[in-house]
Design an enzyme around this catalytic site. Structure first.
Site, PDB file in Angstrom:
ATOM      1  CD  GLU A 245      52.338 -49.926  47.774  1.00  0.00           C
ATOM      2  OE1 GLU A 245      53.524 -49.506  47.751  1.00  0.00           O
ATOM      3  OE2 GLU A 245      51.359 -49.219  47.583  1.00  0.00           O
ATOM      4  CB  CYS A 279      53.009 -45.753  46.326  1.00  0.00           C
ATOM      5  SG  CYS A 279      51.544 -46.531  45.654  1.00  0.00           S
TER       6      CYS A 279
HETATM    7  P1  NDP Z   1      53.648 -43.673  57.387  1.00  0.00           P
HETATM    8  O1  NDP Z   1      54.330 -44.837  56.821  1.00  0.00           O
HETATM    9  O2  NDP Z   1      54.168 -43.103  58.664  1.00  0.00           O
HETATM   10  O3  NDP Z   1      52.105 -44.003  57.650  1.00  0.00           O
HETATM   11  C1  NDP Z   1      51.347 -44.953  56.916  1.00  0.00           C
HETATM   12  C2  NDP Z   1      50.282 -45.537  57.822  1.00  0.00           C
HETATM   13  O4  NDP Z   1      50.887 -46.222  58.928  1.00  0.00           O
HETATM   14  C3  NDP Z   1      49.359 -44.497  58.444  1.00  0.00           C
HETATM   15  O5  NDP Z   1      48.062 -45.033  58.569  1.00  0.00           O
HETATM   16  C4  NDP Z   1      49.998 -44.291  59.786  1.00  0.00           C
HETATM   17  O6  NDP Z   1      49.124 -43.744  60.717  1.00  0.00           O
HETATM   18  C5  NDP Z   1      50.392 -45.690  60.158  1.00  0.00           C
HETATM   19  N1  NDP Z   1      51.446 -45.784  61.177  1.00  0.00           N
HETATM   20  C6  NDP Z   1      52.352 -44.841  61.542  1.00  0.00           C
HETATM   21  N2  NDP Z   1      53.190 -45.336  62.487  1.00  0.00           N
HETATM   22  C7  NDP Z   1      52.804 -46.609  62.721  1.00  0.00           C
HETATM   23  C8  NDP Z   1      53.285 -47.651  63.571  1.00  0.00           C
HETATM   24  N3  NDP Z   1      54.331 -47.490  64.362  1.00  0.00           N
HETATM   25  N4  NDP Z   1      52.649 -48.839  63.548  1.00  0.00           N
HETATM   26  C9  NDP Z   1      51.598 -49.038  62.722  1.00  0.00           C
HETATM   27  N5  NDP Z   1      51.099 -48.092  61.903  1.00  0.00           N
HETATM   28  C10 NDP Z   1      51.695 -46.898  61.892  1.00  0.00           C
HETATM   29  O7  NDP Z   1      53.610 -42.595  56.272  1.00  0.00           O
HETATM   30  P2  NDP Z   1      53.254 -41.058  56.344  1.00  0.00           P
HETATM   31  O8  NDP Z   1      51.806 -40.940  56.119  1.00  0.00           O
HETATM   32  O9  NDP Z   1      53.812 -40.395  57.578  1.00  0.00           O
HETATM   33  O10 NDP Z   1      54.082 -40.539  55.078  1.00  0.00           O
HETATM   34  C11 NDP Z   1      55.501 -40.504  55.137  1.00  0.00           C
HETATM   35  C12 NDP Z   1      56.108 -40.920  53.839  1.00  0.00           C
HETATM   36  O11 NDP Z   1      55.734 -42.244  53.509  1.00  0.00           O
HETATM   37  C13 NDP Z   1      55.667 -40.114  52.661  1.00  0.00           C
HETATM   38  O12 NDP Z   1      56.480 -39.019  52.568  1.00  0.00           O
HETATM   39  C14 NDP Z   1      55.847 -41.045  51.507  1.00  0.00           C
HETATM   40  O13 NDP Z   1      57.161 -40.963  51.059  1.00  0.00           O
HETATM   41  C15 NDP Z   1      55.620 -42.410  52.121  1.00  0.00           C
HETATM   42  N6  NDP Z   1      54.255 -42.909  51.851  1.00  0.00           N
HETATM   43  C16 NDP Z   1      54.108 -43.879  50.923  1.00  0.00           C
HETATM   44  C17 NDP Z   1      52.838 -44.322  50.619  1.00  0.00           C
HETATM   45  C18 NDP Z   1      52.620 -45.378  49.613  1.00  0.00           C
HETATM   46  O14 NDP Z   1      51.624 -45.314  48.885  1.00  0.00           O
HETATM   47  N7  NDP Z   1      53.419 -46.402  49.567  1.00  0.00           N
HETATM   48  C19 NDP Z   1      51.632 -43.786  51.247  1.00  0.00           C
HETATM   49  C20 NDP Z   1      51.915 -42.807  52.262  1.00  0.00           C
HETATM   50  C21 NDP Z   1      53.187 -42.390  52.526  1.00  0.00           C
HETATM   51  P3  NDP Z   1      48.972 -42.152  60.842  1.00  0.00           P
HETATM   52  O15 NDP Z   1      48.848 -41.582  59.458  1.00  0.00           O
HETATM   53  O16 NDP Z   1      47.736 -42.023  61.597  1.00  0.00           O
HETATM   54  O17 NDP Z   1      50.233 -41.700  61.526  1.00  0.00           O
END
Ligand code: NDP
Length: 504
Positions: A245, A279
């Protein structure tokens, strides 16, 4: 542990994750960071718990999940206050988010048996001697990687359905919201003290990456498209199925016969709720020429009245992840540089930790403000000839998560034409809290579904069983068949299927 450097930016030091309030920098909690070995050990424990949980059956799980949901419901204010402290989200918004999540837990618990339980399905004439049975069995252990923007609703959208389907769950919350995950896990452990059916591992991206490689039976990820691709690549090594998602760039289309005030109210809420960090939030609005001016007036009026801050009564809180402020600033700047105009807010609207409501008009469709996920309290509004042109532009995105249409006469037809997983008619984001409906996207928004019957099936494997119930009149699945019987099978096929226009 050193002092906090930037409010809201989590610090990891000496194996401890420190979570802070994005508005004030106040410490919210400390959590041990799990390395790969600890993640693996957690999954091993989950595997034992999964066997116990699956053996409870639908009734046993339902009773325990409903106990959990009652505890969440009775302590909803405490939960909302914690969400407020850790994300900056206004308490009222945290209540609305938590209420939706609790409804999902209840629905999943109550409907798992009817959606997934064993049932007889029909058999065709050609194989009438076999009875067909279908049931949905749990995968075993589900890994859930959650985001920070809806730390209750989004992870529970996977967790509740995975648990109701009979799986154990290991969740890796965003490093920005570990305290909310810990609180949810603690309430679950009170409701289900027997086995670690729901466990949490804390850390940053590398802990999430370790969870992908840990041998979980399926992984549900919510976050950015870029990280979703990394998760899928890591899971590909072990052929671990994934559900992704990945956010969106959702559009609202306002038809010529729509009520401009209602549409404006929905666009303001759909775009600016949770400071736009949603999102399935509205980021683009396409408005039919006939109502454009009336809509824009009302939109600006409503958005300008919102209170930005962290105090009681605020409508728009701080940006939870400070790095996001740069993205919001860049998108506004790009929209303006490419010929757009700010009718509210603008270039100076980003002042950490807040981004103030910004409405841009006349932004070209290839600007980053229109093509990339902004995740901030901004809207682009574009005048279109009619709703059909609006739908065409709405669909010209690589994302396709949700969306909305406002129309008196053509709401359902326009909704069907939108290339997305969900569409609200005459409202915004009303599908997310609806437990009877699936939630998920197309294109860069990912694939797979949480919520609803599809969400329950997503966390289970269909198991097909055929059972012989009588001797075969025309044996086909045996070398004992005679040439005469084979000829009769050919004749039977022609009789049953040979006439193009006969039904059956
Ligand atoms: P990320 O996609 O980087 O992070 C989402 C989750 O994945 C977090 O729990 C993160 O951990 C984890 N994660 C990060 N890197 C890895 C990896 N290599 N393998 C497995 N898990 C990983 O999103 P961000 O929080 O950095 O946000 C960046 C952008 O993503 C936002 O600007 C927005 O545009 C989008 N976003 C979309 C969302 C949605 O609802 N679809 C929700 C959040 C963000 P950790 O946070 O500990 O790094």
């Amino acid at each position: 542990m050193t002092a906090i450097r930037t409010p809201g930016v989590p610090v990891i030091e000496d194996g401890v994750l420190l979570s802070t309030n994005p508005a004030t920098g106040e410490e919210v909690g400390r959590f041990p960071v799990a390395d790969a070995a600890e993640v693996a050990a957690t999954v091993t424990r989950a595997r034992e718990a999964a066997a116990w949980w699956a053996a409870l059956g639908f009734a046993g799980r339902r009773a325990r999940l409903l106990r959990w949901r009652a505890s969440l419901a009775n302590r909803i204010e405490e939960l909302a206050e914690l969400v407020h402290r850790e994300t900056g989200k206004p308490v009222a918004e945290a209540i609305v988010e938590s209420a939706g999540a609790i409804d999902h837990v209840a629905w999943a618990a109550r409907h798992a048996r009817s959606v997934l339980g064993p049932r007889r399905v029909g058999s065709t004439l050609m194989q009438i001697e076999y009875a067909s049975h279908l049931e949905y069995q749990p995968y075993g252990v589900i890994g859930v990687i959650g985001p920070w923007n809806y730390p209750v609703l989004t992870p529970l959208g996977s967790i509740a359905y995975a648990l109701a389907a009979g799986n154990a769950v290991v969740v890796k919350p965003s490093e920005y919201t570990p305290a909310v995950a810990a609180w949810l896990g603690a309430r679950f452990a009170e409701a289900v003290p027997e086995q670690p059916v729901l466990q949490t591992v804390y850390g940053a991206g590398d802990t999430g990456a370790a969870l992908c490689r840990s041998g979980v039976d399926k992984l549900a990820f919510t976050g950015s498209t870029a990280t979703g691709k990394k998760v899928m690549a890591a899971c590909a090594q072990t052929l671990t199925p994934v559900l992704l998602e990945c956010g969106g760039k959702d559009a609202m289309v306002v038809d010529a016969d729509a009520d401009p005030d209602r549409a404006a109210a929905a666009a303001v809420w759909g775009g600016l709720t949770n400071a736009g960090q949603t999102c399935a939030g509205i980021e683009r609005v396409y408005v039919a020429d006939a109502v454009y001016d009336a809509f824009l007036d009302r939109l600006v009026d409503r958005a300008a009245r919102l209170k930005v801050g962290v105090e009681d009564g605020s409508d728009v809180g701080p940006i939870t992840m400070p790095a996001q402020l740069d993205v919001i600033r860049r998108h506004i700047a790009d929209g303006l540089a490419q010929g757009g105009r700010a009718v509210l807010g603008g270039a100076d609207s980003v002042a950490a930790p807040y981004a103030y409501p910004t409405i841009l008009v006349d932004v070209p469709e290839d600007s980053a403000a229109v093509t990339e996920e902004t995740f901030g309290p901004t809207l682009t509004v574009t005048r279109v000839r009619d709703a059909d042109e609006g739908v065409r532009l709405a669909n010209a995105s690589r994302y396709g998560l949700g969306g909305a249409v406002f129309s008196r006469r053509r709401g359902m037809a326009l909704a069907r034409q939108m290339r997305s997983g969900m569409t609200s008619v005459n409202s915004a984001i009303s599908f997310a809290g609806m437990p009877t409906l699936p939630f998920g996207g197309v294109g860069d928004s990912g694939f797979g579904r949480i919520h609803g019957a599809d969400g329950l099936r997503e966390f289970s494997r269909p198991k097909a069983i055929t059972r012989r119930r009588m001797r075969s009149l025309l044996p086909s699945l045996t070398f004992d068949r005679t040439p005469k019987q084979v000829a009769m099978i050919a004749r039977a096929v022609k009789l049953i299927h040979g006439r193009p226009h006969r039904r059956g």
